[in-house]
Design a protein around this motif. Structure first.
Motif, PDB file in Angstrom:
ATOM      1  N   GLY A 651      41.870  34.968  34.527  1.00 30.26           N
ATOM      2  CA  GLY A 651      43.133  34.350  34.144  1.00 30.26           C
ATOM      3  C   GLY A 651      44.060  35.356  33.484  1.00 30.26           C
ATOM      4  O   GLY A 651      44.286  36.453  34.004  1.00 30.26           O
ATOM      5  N   PRO A 652      44.601  35.046  32.299  1.00 30.54           N
ATOM      6  CA  PRO A 652      45.526  35.973  31.630  1.00 30.54           C
ATOM      7  C   PRO A 652      44.823  37.055  30.823  1.00 30.54           C
ATOM      8  O   PRO A 652      45.484  37.883  30.200  1.00 30.54           O
ATOM      9  CB  PRO A 652      46.327  35.047  30.707  1.00 30.54           C
ATOM     10  CG  PRO A 652      45.369  33.952  30.355  1.00 30.54           C
ATOM     11  CD  PRO A 652      44.517  33.743  31.604  1.00 30.54           C
ATOM     12  N   PHE A 653      43.477  37.070  30.805  1.00 29.54           N
ATOM     13  CA  PHE A 653      42.726  38.002  29.969  1.00 29.54           C
ATOM     14  C   PHE A 653      42.092  39.110  30.821  1.00 29.54           C
ATOM     15  O   PHE A 653      41.570  38.855  31.900  1.00 29.54           O
ATOM     16  CB  PHE A 653      41.622  37.271  29.191  1.00 29.54           C
ATOM     17  CG  PHE A 653      42.122  36.149  28.330  1.00 29.54           C
ATOM     18  CD1 PHE A 653      42.689  36.411  27.092  1.00 29.54           C
ATOM     19  CD2 PHE A 653      42.039  34.838  28.768  1.00 29.54           C
ATOM     20  CE1 PHE A 653      43.155  35.382  26.298  1.00 29.54           C
ATOM     21  CE2 PHE A 653      42.502  33.800  27.984  1.00 29.54           C
ATOM     22  CZ  PHE A 653      43.065  34.076  26.744  1.00 29.54           C
ATOM     23  N   THR A 654      42.137  40.321  30.298  1.00 26.19           N
ATOM     24  CA  THR A 654      41.500  41.456  30.962  1.00 26.19           C
ATOM     25  C   THR A 654      40.805  42.326  29.923  1.00 26.19           C
ATOM     26  O   THR A 654      41.385  42.653  28.878  1.00 26.19           O
ATOM     27  CB  THR A 654      42.526  42.314  31.720  1.00 26.19           C
ATOM     28  OG1 THR A 654      43.178  41.521  32.707  1.00 26.19           O
ATOM     29  CG2 THR A 654      41.839  43.493  32.396  1.00 26.19           C
ATOM     30  N   ILE A 655      39.580  42.696  30.224  1.00 28.80           N
ATOM     31  CA  ILE A 655      38.820  43.645  29.402  1.00 28.80           C
ATOM     32  C   ILE A 655      38.560  44.875  30.267  1.00 28.80           C
ATOM     33  O   ILE A 655      38.117  44.753  31.419  1.00 28.80           O
ATOM     34  CB  ILE A 655      37.492  43.039  28.917  1.00 28.80           C
ATOM     35  CG1 ILE A 655      37.756  41.807  28.043  1.00 28.80           C
ATOM     36  CG2 ILE A 655      36.682  44.072  28.137  1.00 28.80           C
ATOM     37  CD1 ILE A 655      36.489  41.070  27.654  1.00 28.80           C
ATOM     38  N   SER A 656      38.827  46.056  29.725  1.00 29.60           N
ATOM     39  CA  SER A 656      38.630  47.272  30.508  1.00 29.60           C
ATOM     40  C   SER A 656      38.064  48.382  29.643  1.00 29.60           C
ATOM     41  O   SER A 656      38.248  48.395  28.415  1.00 29.60           O
ATOM     42  CB  SER A 656      39.953  47.730  31.136  1.00 29.60           C
ATOM     43  OG  SER A 656      40.928  47.991  30.142  1.00 29.60           O
ATOM     44  N   TYR A 657      37.393  49.319  30.308  1.00 28.48           N
ATOM     45  CA  TYR A 657      36.826  50.479  29.623  1.00 28.48           C
ATOM     46  C   TYR A 657      37.046  51.705  30.495  1.00 28.48           C
ATOM     47  O   TYR A 657      36.789  51.681  31.704  1.00 28.48           O
ATOM     48  CB  TYR A 657      35.338  50.298  29.354  1.00 28.48           C
ATOM     49  CG  TYR A 657      34.685  51.514  28.711  1.00 28.48           C
ATOM     50  CD1 TYR A 657      34.967  51.855  27.400  1.00 28.48           C
ATOM     51  CD2 TYR A 657      33.815  52.325  29.440  1.00 28.48           C
ATOM     52  CE1 TYR A 657      34.391  52.968  26.812  1.00 28.48           C
ATOM     53  CE2 TYR A 657      33.236  53.441  28.856  1.00 28.48           C
ATOM     54  CZ  TYR A 657      33.528  53.753  27.536  1.00 28.48           C
ATOM     55  OH  TYR A 657      32.966  54.868  26.958  1.00 28.48           O
ATOM     56  N   TRP A 658      37.531  52.763  29.878  1.00 23.30           N
ATOM     57  CA  TRP A 658      37.791  54.022  30.570  1.00 23.30           C
ATOM     58  C   TRP A 658      37.186  55.163  29.757  1.00 23.30           C
ATOM     59  O   TRP A 658      37.284  55.189  28.534  1.00 23.30           O
ATOM     60  CB  TRP A 658      39.285  54.257  30.735  1.00 23.30           C
ATOM     61  CG  TRP A 658      39.654  55.673  31.069  1.00 23.30           C
ATOM     62  CD1 TRP A 658      39.522  56.285  32.267  1.00 23.30           C
ATOM     63  CD2 TRP A 658      40.210  56.659  30.180  1.00 23.30           C
ATOM     64  NE1 TRP A 658      39.962  57.589  32.198  1.00 23.30           N
ATOM     65  CE2 TRP A 658      40.393  57.840  30.925  1.00 23.30           C
ATOM     66  CE3 TRP A 658      40.571  56.652  28.833  1.00 23.30           C
ATOM     67  CZ2 TRP A 658      40.915  59.007  30.361  1.00 23.30           C
ATOM     68  CZ3 TRP A 658      41.097  57.799  28.271  1.00 23.30           C
ATOM     69  CH2 TRP A 658      41.266  58.967  29.035  1.00 23.30           C
TER      70      TRP A 658
END
Length: 764
Positions: A651-658
């Motif tokens: 939905g409107p939420f995003t979790i990311s790791y770089w």
């Protein structure tokens, strides 16, 4: 015979008409329930006029046959639905895929389904999917998720590199900067055209790679974009404001991009020696190196396009930049007593530039571009190095200088498409400049003149599944000052080929010869003492560097999975590197010299998977073997590097790791390691206007950013470490707001530079 001639003539005309025709097809579906829409009006538009029209059948299918191979707009309309307009580039047949029409009461964006990654005319074409866009809070985070070989997107520094260098960046064909790219919303990006080799017209500028971002045409007339970020515990602020608006054939745009840093916890540790025939000193230095800088990037642009085939553009750009660095430390000196160090460096730079551009498209096969850019560059540089001894005596070395530069860049470029398979481009570039450097401590005031000419041609040809591009150019570079005069004549050449071997398989190969001409600053003969033991100077005897690069990249795509292997080899003759020699009397000279050769061979594997229940990942890992040879030294290095991008969207939420695992690289007798970096981010998009983001950067890195270096010089061996602890465990909050209004004007393509950022001042 007369009848035969008539028949031959008619056959010729029929073949000519066939060569100039193209087919554009697709399907029209409803976005609400994915059902076919019958009777939708499908029109091809050029210059505001309808050149072909039809309606979709009961299955939603449509087909348009046009005797015009130039760029057109496909307009699809149906009562009760929003009219949709899609830009189609010049070339051959096009399958637009499924075009979803949005109910007129719904404000969602248009969705076009197509191949996610394709290969066309030597370029990788990426159509970012809705899942990647939903999971991206910015254009940089979107680029991190795309399968573009050789490209590295750094979300911390908001920068993009291709094979370690700066790429040519275009937006809708217009030369742009990172600030422009950062101001694009991911939802507005229609497709990205990418190549690891810059076209021939950019080869003289030293860019690595080529990126053209095609932005969707909006149904409203302007855009406001506001972005800002700051760290919670660090003096770190970036912002960007961009607005554009059009009225009739005119478009106005304004970009303002300020940035500020004030870092105090910056630490250096250096162990080095100066070794001469009759002298040696060993130094151990520890210091704190606070720095701060701020700049204001301001650009105004006016575009005027009275018709589809004409564009006139005026751009004014100015970027005041202020930078201050200090060093406060202590050095243990084996030759004399230890001493305290206080160094201060301050610079003020400003280079206002005015760019005039004109483009004329005579027909769908012939295009002319002309440009002139004038730049006035001002640079005031102040540096004082103080060494305070225990007995109270002080050694002080000042290197204050002012630089003034005037330059004019002119370019003319012509492009001819023989047909949809073959094209030829050619052009001429000229840069003339006059620089005056005033060294305030001695009143030495050299004047430097430059005349740089570059003539090029590039032939591009498609032959079934194979595409070949051959380019060659001649660079004539003349420079002179009050002491020296140098002339360089060099060839620049490249060959690039791609082969669609089978379904899912693609093979790319390239060769590039790119000589590097010494800069004005590196050729300036003016010695300056900067420490008790070291003098720096330019080298007027530097030769041009010759670089040969070979690359082979097989790629495999299968549904949501992609894999590529990059194999490359580079060989450099007379490569430029820094060198330290003993002058006698306890003094050493640092200057650039030409060493014999350098080379590196590397392999890099990239794996990616996308859109698996909202999850996606990119993993890259590589190994490089390098070597450098001088007159009396030889070094070899094996290095491993990797990077990883993970993200999950719901939905409107995003979790990311770089994270990147930096590798070492060999430059002459120096070994350095790339900047470390990682980021864990959480973003929230409550609606189409706002994006809220929180990032934890340099996680668990107590020393923050790290910059190690080793130098194996016989005269000046060094082991150095530098840490910016202000970055350690940094929490950064950012907010983005954007809104559209009116009807956006669409500028024609242009592809020339609009500023001159060269410098004639040697700053060591």
């Amino acid at each position: 015979m007369k009848n035969s001639a008539i028949i031959v003539f008619l056959l010729f005309m029929m073949s000519a008409v066939s060569a100039w025709s193209r087919t554009i097809s697709g399907k029209v579906y409803s976005d609400a329930d994915s059902t076919a829409i019958a009777g939708a009006a499908c029109k091809l538009m050029s210059g505001g006029a309808v050149i072909e029209g039809t309606v979709s059948d009961t299955d939603g299918k449509f087909k348009l046959n046009a005797k015009y191979s130039g760029a057109v707009s496909l307009e699809i309309s149906q009562p009760g639905y929003r009219t949709t307009e899609i830009k189609i580039e010049s070339g051959g047949n096009v399958d637009a895929g499924i075009v979803y029409l949005i109910d007129s009461n719904v404000l969602n964006e248009l969705t076009v389904t197509a191949e996610t990654v394709t290969y066309s005319r030597g370029q990788t074409i990426v159509f970012p999917g809705s899942e990647e866009k939903k999971a991206s809070s910015s254009s940089i985070s979107l680029f991190q998720k795309l399968p573009l070989d050789g490209l590295q997107a750094d979300e911390i520094n908001r920068s993009i590199t291709v094979d370690g260098g700066a790429p040519v960046i275009l937006i809708n064909g217009i030369p742009s900067e990172m600030a422009d790219l950062n101001a694009i919303r991911p939802d507005d990006i229609e497709k990205i055209e990418y190549s690891r080799i810059a076209p021939a017209r950019y080869s003289d500028k030293g860019n690595s790679g080529f990126i053209n971002v095609v932005v969707k045409k909006r149904n409203d007339g302007g855009q406001v974009y506001i972005w800002g970020r700051s760290a919670v515990t660090t003096a770190f602020v970036d912002a960007e404001v961009r607005t554009s608006y059009h009225q009739g054939p005119s478009q106005f745009s304004l970009l303002y991009n300020p940035s500020w840093r004030n870092y105090q916890r910056v630490y250096n540790k250096i162990d080095e020696s100066y070794i001469g025939d009759d002298f040696r000193v060993d130094l151990k230095e520890q210091s704190r190196n606070p720095f701060n800088y701020y700049y204001h990037n301001i650009r105004l642009r006016y575009d005027y396009s009275p018709s589809f085939d004409k564009l006139f553009s005026v751009t004014f750009n100015i970027r005041p930049f202020f930078n201050t660095n200090r060093k406060l430390g202590h050095s243990l000196d084996s030759y004399q007593d230890g001493y305290d160090i206080f160094n201060r460096q301050h610079s003020k730079d400003m280079a206002p530039a005015l760019d005039l551009f004109y483009k004329r498209q005579f027909n769908d096969r012939n295009t002319l571009e002309v440009q002139m850019t004038g730049t006035l560059s001002y640079s005031d540089f102040r540096r004082t190095n103080q060494y305070i001894f225990g007995n109270g005596s002080v050694d002080e070395y000042s290197n204050d200088a002012d630089s003034r530069r005037q330059s004019l860049i002119s370019e003319i470029s012509y492009i001819h498409d023989f047909n949809d398979k073959t094209s030829l481009s050619a052009g001429y570039q000229n840069t003339v400049s006059h620089s005056v450097n005033t060294y305030l401590t001695t009143d030495y005031r050299p004047e430097l003149d430059e005349n740089n000419n570059y003539v090029y041609a590039q032939l591009r040809r498609s032959m079934g599944p194979v595409f070949v591009s051959v380019a060659s150019g001649v660079k004539l570079f003349w420079i002179k000052n009050d002491r020296n005069k140098r002339n360089f004549i060099r060839n620049l050449s490249s060959v690039n080929a791609t082969w669609k071997m089978a379904k899912g398989w693609n093979l790319a190969a390239s060769f590039q010869y790119s000589p590097i001409i010494p800069s004005l600053s590196s050729l300036t003969d003016y010695p300056q003492q900067i420490t008790p033991y070291l003098i720096t100077n330019g080298n007027p005897d530097l030769k041009a560097v010759e670089r040969f690069n070979y690359r082979l990249t097989p790629t495999y795509n299968y549904k949501k999975f992609r894999a590529s292997l990059q194999l490359s080899y580079s060989h450099i003759n007379d490569f430029e590197t820094s060198n330290v020699v003993y002058l006698g009397n306890k003094l050493f000279l640092l200057q650039s010299v030409n060493a014999r050769r350098a080379w590196d061979a590397s392999g890099y594997l990239n794996l990616s998977v996308r859109n698996v229940a909202g999850f996606g990942a990119n993993l890259g890992m590589g190994i490089t073997r390098s070597g450098t040879d001088g007159d009396d030294w030889r070094h070899r290095l094996t290095s491993f590097n990797a990077n990883i991008n993970l993200w999950w969207n719901h939905g409107p939420f995003t979790i990311s790791y770089w994270r990147k695992l930096p590798g070492k690289y060999l430059n002459g007798q120096e070994v350095r390691k790339d900047e470390n970096g990682d980021s864990f981010s959480f973003s929230y998009k409550p609606d189409k206007h706002w994006v809220l983001n929180a990032s934890w950067m340099y996680m668990f890195e107590k020393n923050g950013t790290s910059y190690p270096m080793w130098d194996y010089s016989k005269a000046n061996p060094i082991v150095r470490s530098r840490h910016i602890r202000d970055n350690a465990n940094m929490v950064v909050l950012s907010v983005t707001y954007s809104a559209d209004f009116g009807s956006i004007f669409r500028s024609m393509k242009r592809s020339l530079n609009n500023s001159d950022e060269s410098s004639s001042l040697l700053k060591n």
